[in-house]
Design a protein around this motif. Structure first.
Motif, mmCIF file in Angstrom:
data_model
loop_
_atom_site.group_PDB
_atom_site.id
_atom_site.type_symbol
_atom_site.label_atom_id
_atom_site.label_comp_id
_atom_site.label_asym_id
_atom_site.label_seq_id
_atom_site.Cartn_x
_atom_site.Cartn_y
_atom_site.Cartn_z
ATOM 1 N N ASP A 240 0.361 -27.219 -24.525
ATOM 2 C CA ASP A 240 0.685 -26.815 -23.150
ATOM 3 C C ASP A 240 0.238 -27.912 -22.185
ATOM 4 O O ASP A 240 -0.636 -28.726 -22.526
ATOM 5 N N VAL A 241 0.840 -27.924 -21.008
ATOM 6 C CA VAL A 241 0.470 -28.910 -19.985
ATOM 7 C C VAL A 241 0.591 -28.268 -18.606
ATOM 8 O O VAL A 241 1.475 -27.433 -18.387
ATOM 9 N N GLU A 242 -0.338 -28.602 -17.716
ATOM 10 C CA GLU A 242 -0.297 -28.098 -16.327
ATOM 11 C C GLU A 242 -0.554 -29.271 -15.380
ATOM 12 O O GLU A 242 -1.218 -30.230 -15.752
ATOM 13 N N ARG A 243 -0.040 -29.162 -14.164
ATOM 14 C CA ARG A 243 -0.343 -30.180 -13.153
ATOM 15 C C ARG A 243 -1.462 -29.653 -12.269
ATOM 16 O O ARG A 243 -1.468 -28.472 -11.925
ATOM 17 N N THR A 244 -2.400 -30.516 -11.905
ATOM 18 C CA THR A 244 -3.477 -30.103 -10.998
ATOM 19 C C THR A 244 -3.557 -31.125 -9.854
ATOM 20 O O THR A 244 -3.110 -32.269 -10.012
ATOM 21 N N PRO A 245 -4.119 -30.727 -8.707
ATOM 22 C CA PRO A 245 -4.112 -31.609 -7.532
ATOM 23 C C PRO A 245 -5.193 -32.687 -7.531
ATOM 24 O O PRO A 245 -5.215 -33.540 -6.642
ATOM 25 N N MET A 246 -6.086 -32.702 -8.534
ATOM 26 C CA MET A 246 -7.225 -33.625 -8.488
ATOM 27 C C MET A 246 -6.774 -35.081 -8.504
ATOM 28 O O MET A 246 -5.749 -35.415 -9.086
ATOM 29 N N GLN A 247 -7.583 -35.967 -7.868
ATOM 30 C CA GLN A 247 -7.353 -37.422 -7.908
ATOM 31 C C GLN A 247 -5.967 -37.817 -7.416
ATOM 32 O O GLN A 247 -5.379 -38.767 -7.913
ATOM 33 N N GLY A 248 -5.401 -37.061 -6.463
ATOM 34 C CA GLY A 248 -4.067 -37.408 -5.974
ATOM 35 C C GLY A 248 -2.964 -37.064 -6.970
ATOM 36 O O GLY A 248 -1.856 -37.566 -6.879
ATOM 37 N N GLY A 249 -3.253 -36.192 -7.956
ATOM 38 C CA GLY A 249 -2.251 -35.744 -8.929
ATOM 39 C C GLY A 249 -2.687 -35.979 -10.360
ATOM 40 O O GLY A 249 -2.743 -37.106 -10.818
ATOM 41 N N SER A 250 -3.029 -34.890 -11.077
ATOM 42 C CA SER A 250 -3.516 -35.016 -12.455
ATOM 43 C C SER A 250 -2.727 -34.110 -13.392
ATOM 44 O O SER A 250 -2.026 -33.202 -12.947
ATOM 45 N N LEU A 251 -2.873 -34.377 -14.684
ATOM 46 C CA LEU A 251 -2.351 -33.467 -15.710
ATOM 47 C C LEU A 251 -3.534 -32.847 -16.442
ATOM 48 O O LEU A 251 -4.581 -33.473 -16.600
ATOM 49 N N ARG A 252 -3.322 -31.617 -16.918
ATOM 50 C CA ARG A 252 -4.298 -30.964 -17.798
ATOM 51 C C ARG A 252 -3.547 -30.590 -19.067
ATOM 52 O O ARG A 252 -2.538 -29.883 -18.990
ATOM 53 N N ILE A 253 -4.003 -31.108 -20.208
ATOM 54 C CA ILE A 253 -3.296 -30.810 -21.463
ATOM 55 C C ILE A 253 -4.148 -29.930 -22.374
ATOM 56 O O ILE A 253 -5.372 -29.985 -22.339
ATOM 57 N N PHE A 254 -3.449 -29.122 -23.171
ATOM 58 C CA PHE A 254 -4.088 -28.225 -24.142
ATOM 59 C C PHE A 254 -3.683 -28.710 -25.530
ATOM 60 O O PHE A 254 -2.496 -28.820 -25.839
ATOM 61 N N VAL A 255 -4.688 -29.005 -26.372
ATOM 62 C CA VAL A 255 -4.442 -29.661 -27.652
ATOM 63 C C VAL A 255 -5.011 -28.807 -28.781
ATOM 64 O O VAL A 255 -6.086 -28.214 -28.626
ATOM 65 N N CYS A 256 -4.293 -28.746 -29.919
ATOM 66 C CA CYS A 256 -4.780 -27.940 -31.054
ATOM 67 C C CYS A 256 -4.487 -28.659 -32.373
ATOM 68 O O CYS A 256 -3.768 -29.658 -32.395
ATOM 69 N N HIS A 257 -5.057 -28.121 -33.445
ATOM 70 C CA HIS A 257 -4.698 -28.620 -34.782
ATOM 71 C C HIS A 257 -3.217 -28.328 -35.011
ATOM 72 O O HIS A 257 -2.674 -27.367 -34.466
ATOM 73 N N HIS A 258 -2.592 -29.145 -35.851
ATOM 74 C CA HIS A 258 -1.149 -29.092 -36.067
ATOM 75 C C HIS A 258 -0.660 -27.680 -36.405
ATOM 76 O O HIS A 258 -1.249 -26.993 -37.242
ATOM 77 N N ASN A 259 0.410 -27.244 -35.746
ATOM 78 C CA ASN A 259 1.068 -25.948 -36.011
ATOM 79 C C ASN A 259 0.183 -24.732 -35.775
ATOM 80 O O ASN A 259 0.376 -23.696 -36.396
ATOM 81 N N ASN A 260 -0.787 -24.847 -34.888
ATOM 82 C CA ASN A 260 -1.705 -23.727 -34.702
ATOM 83 C C ASN A 260 -1.274 -22.782 -33.583
ATOM 84 O O ASN A 260 -1.562 -21.600 -33.625
ATOM 85 N N PHE A 261 -0.642 -23.344 -32.543
ATOM 86 C CA PHE A 261 -0.162 -22.523 -31.428
ATOM 87 C C PHE A 261 1.307 -22.849 -31.203
ATOM 88 O O PHE A 261 1.758 -23.947 -31.497
ATOM 89 N N LYS A 262 2.010 -21.901 -30.650
ATOM 90 C CA LYS A 262 3.411 -22.132 -30.289
ATOM 91 C C LYS A 262 3.422 -23.132 -29.116
ATOM 92 O O LYS A 262 2.613 -23.024 -28.194
ATOM 93 N N ILE A 263 4.315 -24.103 -29.172
ATOM 94 C CA ILE A 263 4.362 -25.108 -28.098
ATOM 95 C C ILE A 263 5.110 -24.538 -26.892
ATOM 96 O O ILE A 263 6.241 -24.055 -27.005
ATOM 97 N N ASN A 264 4.428 -24.574 -25.752
ATOM 98 C CA ASN A 264 4.969 -24.020 -24.514
ATOM 99 C C ASN A 264 6.149 -24.861 -24.003
ATOM 100 O O ASN A 264 6.166 -26.078 -24.159
ATOM 101 N N LYS A 265 7.071 -24.189 -23.366
ATOM 102 C CA LYS A 265 8.269 -24.854 -22.815
ATOM 103 C C LYS A 265 7.893 -25.944 -21.798
ATOM 104 O O LYS A 265 8.604 -26.955 -21.640
ATOM 105 N N ASN A 266 6.739 -25.773 -21.104
ATOM 106 C CA ASN A 266 6.273 -26.785 -20.120
ATOM 107 C C ASN A 266 6.231 -28.187 -20.707
ATOM 108 O O ASN A 266 6.467 -29.167 -20.014
ATOM 109 N N VAL A 267 5.859 -28.266 -22.011
ATOM 110 C CA VAL A 267 5.691 -29.572 -22.656
ATOM 111 C C VAL A 267 7.041 -30.276 -22.736
ATOM 112 O O VAL A 267 7.191 -31.425 -22.300
ATOM 113 N N GLU A 268 8.059 -29.554 -23.275
ATOM 114 C CA GLU A 268 9.399 -30.161 -23.389
ATOM 115 C C GLU A 268 9.975 -30.488 -22.011
ATOM 116 O O GLU A 268 10.613 -31.522 -21.822
#
Length: 407
Positions: A240-268
């Motif tokens: 998963d990925v989200e945008r945050t306002p820090m530092q004039g525009g940042s990304l926040r990513i969510f990372v897991c072991h392979h095939n552990n969580f369903k990949i959110n549409k935000n990523v694609e």
């Protein structure tokens, strides 16, 4: 100094697209007798045509940058508020409880971890700055004063049986030259069903003329495209990925072991947006040269005109990004009457490269400059609000980035 001409993630030759030339370390403020021996290092940025990672051509050893650090997270109240919101959000989202462990990499003085602790979650910090780790431990935030890497992570897991439900890092991914070793370390200490969350300034800012995010501490400038390739090297994936306002525009990513969580549409969706914006093409990055040159000419012409009218200009705050702007644009004593900064740690010292003596903000009211050049432009609204007395008395503000504005 290591001179990497090959990509730090995939070993393909990287292609330089922008250079700021020789630059001082932007957080290394100077005493008067240190000015003569100030060191400068090349500051050029390249693009990897294979994995799309944007990175510095050369790096300064982390020991020189981080062992004794003068940045304390807890000095900014808006940042602390953000830490609290982050802890609440991640604790709920990842269902963390008293049995869970949050391991924070580059935990600084415990600003973020204290809020997880308040929520009853177990915590552990890792930070290489010994002065800051000591402070955190005294505040009851257990912190190990080390650089995080694969060997360190392996020891934690094998000798201390430590694995985390959440591995967290804010503004650390950009700072680690040995990045593959680092992400392999993350894999070691992440529980089988755990999540790693990283937040960092988004590369898109660079495409919006915010070139002053380039400095020696920032080895990498990440797109989601390049991060997906990077984490694959450690058999981890971004779900998963989200945008945050820090530092004039940042990304926040969510990372897991392979095939552990369903990949959110935000990523694609974000990957598609990046491909549409040409984040996989060298030409996109080369355009930065023209845009920054135009900005430089425009700002210098404006300052020239103001000085010719016999008016006074002061600079407000001396953050890392501000020191990059002053040095690269060649803005020193010929344009600025003085510079002020709220941080007492900087007052009475000289700015890197431009050697302006830093004063406390009350000098603005004594000298009454006609214009204030706001170098921490990302929080310009906050500054203008703080200095409304100055504004009401006829003082004007110049915001230099991403477009020049006079208020």
């Amino acid at each position: 100094m290591n001179n990497y001409m090959n990509c730090r993630a995939c070993d393909t030759p990287i292609i330089q697209f922008f250079s700021l030339g020789e630059m001082p370390l932007v957080n290394a403020f100077l005493k008067k007798d240190e000015i003569a021996s100030e060191k400068k290092y090349d500051l050029s940025v390249g693009f990897c045509p294979n994995c799309y990672l944007v990175q510095l051509m050369e790096t300064v050893p982390p020991e020189e940058l981080f062992r004794n650090y003068i940045y304390f997270s807890s000095t900014s109240s808006s940042f602390l508020e953000y830490c609290k919101i982050t802890a609440d959000y991640l604790t709920k989202r990842l269902k963390l409880g008293p049995q869970s462990l949050v391991l924070e990499i580059a935990s600084n003085d415990g600003a973020q971890l204290q809020y997880f602790k308040q929520l009853g979650v177990q915590i552990l910090g890792v930070d290489p700055a010994q002065n800051i780790a000591k402070l955190a431990n005294e505040k009851g935030i257990p912190t190990i004063p080390e650089f995080f890497n694969y060997d360190f992570a392996k020891k934690l897991k094998e000798e201390k049986n430590i694995q985390a439900d959440l591995v967290f890092g804010a503004n650390i991914l950009a700072h680690v030259p040995e990045i593959i070793d680092f992400v392999k370390g993350v894999k070691e200490v992440l529980k089988p069903n755990g999540t790693a969350v990283f937040e960092f300034p988004y590369l898109k800012g660079l495409m919006e003329k915010k070139f002053d995010i380039i400095y020696h501490e920032h080895v990498f400038y990440y797109s989601l495209l390049s991060l997906r390739n990077l984490f694959k090297k450690a058999d981890l994936e971004i779900y998963d990925v989200e945008r945050t306002p820090m530092q004039g525009g940042s990304l926040r990513i969510f990372v897991c072991h392979h095939n552990n969580f369903k990949i959110n549409k935000n990523v694609e969706d974000l990957i598609t947006e990046e491909l549409n914006n040409g984040f996989d093409k060298l030409e996109t990055y080369q355009e930065l040269n023209t845009e920054v040159m135009n900005l430089k000419n425009e700002l210098i012409n404006l300052l020239d005109k103001i000085k010719k009218e016999g008016k006074k200009i002061a600079a407000y705050s001396a953050p890392a990004k501000g020191n990059i702007l002053l040095n690269y644009f060649g803005i020193g004593q010929q344009y600025l009457d003085f510079i002020v900064d709220k941080s007492e740690a900087k007052q009475g010292l000289y700015t890197p490269g431009t050697h302006l003596l830093v004063y406390a903000p009350d000098k603005i009211y004594q000298e009454k400059p006609d214009y204030l050049l706001i170098l921490c432009w990302n929080i310009a609204d906050e500054i203008i609000e703080q200095l409304k007395d100055y504004h009401n008395q006829g003082g004007k503000f110049i915001i230099p980035i991403p477009q020049i504005k006079i208020i």
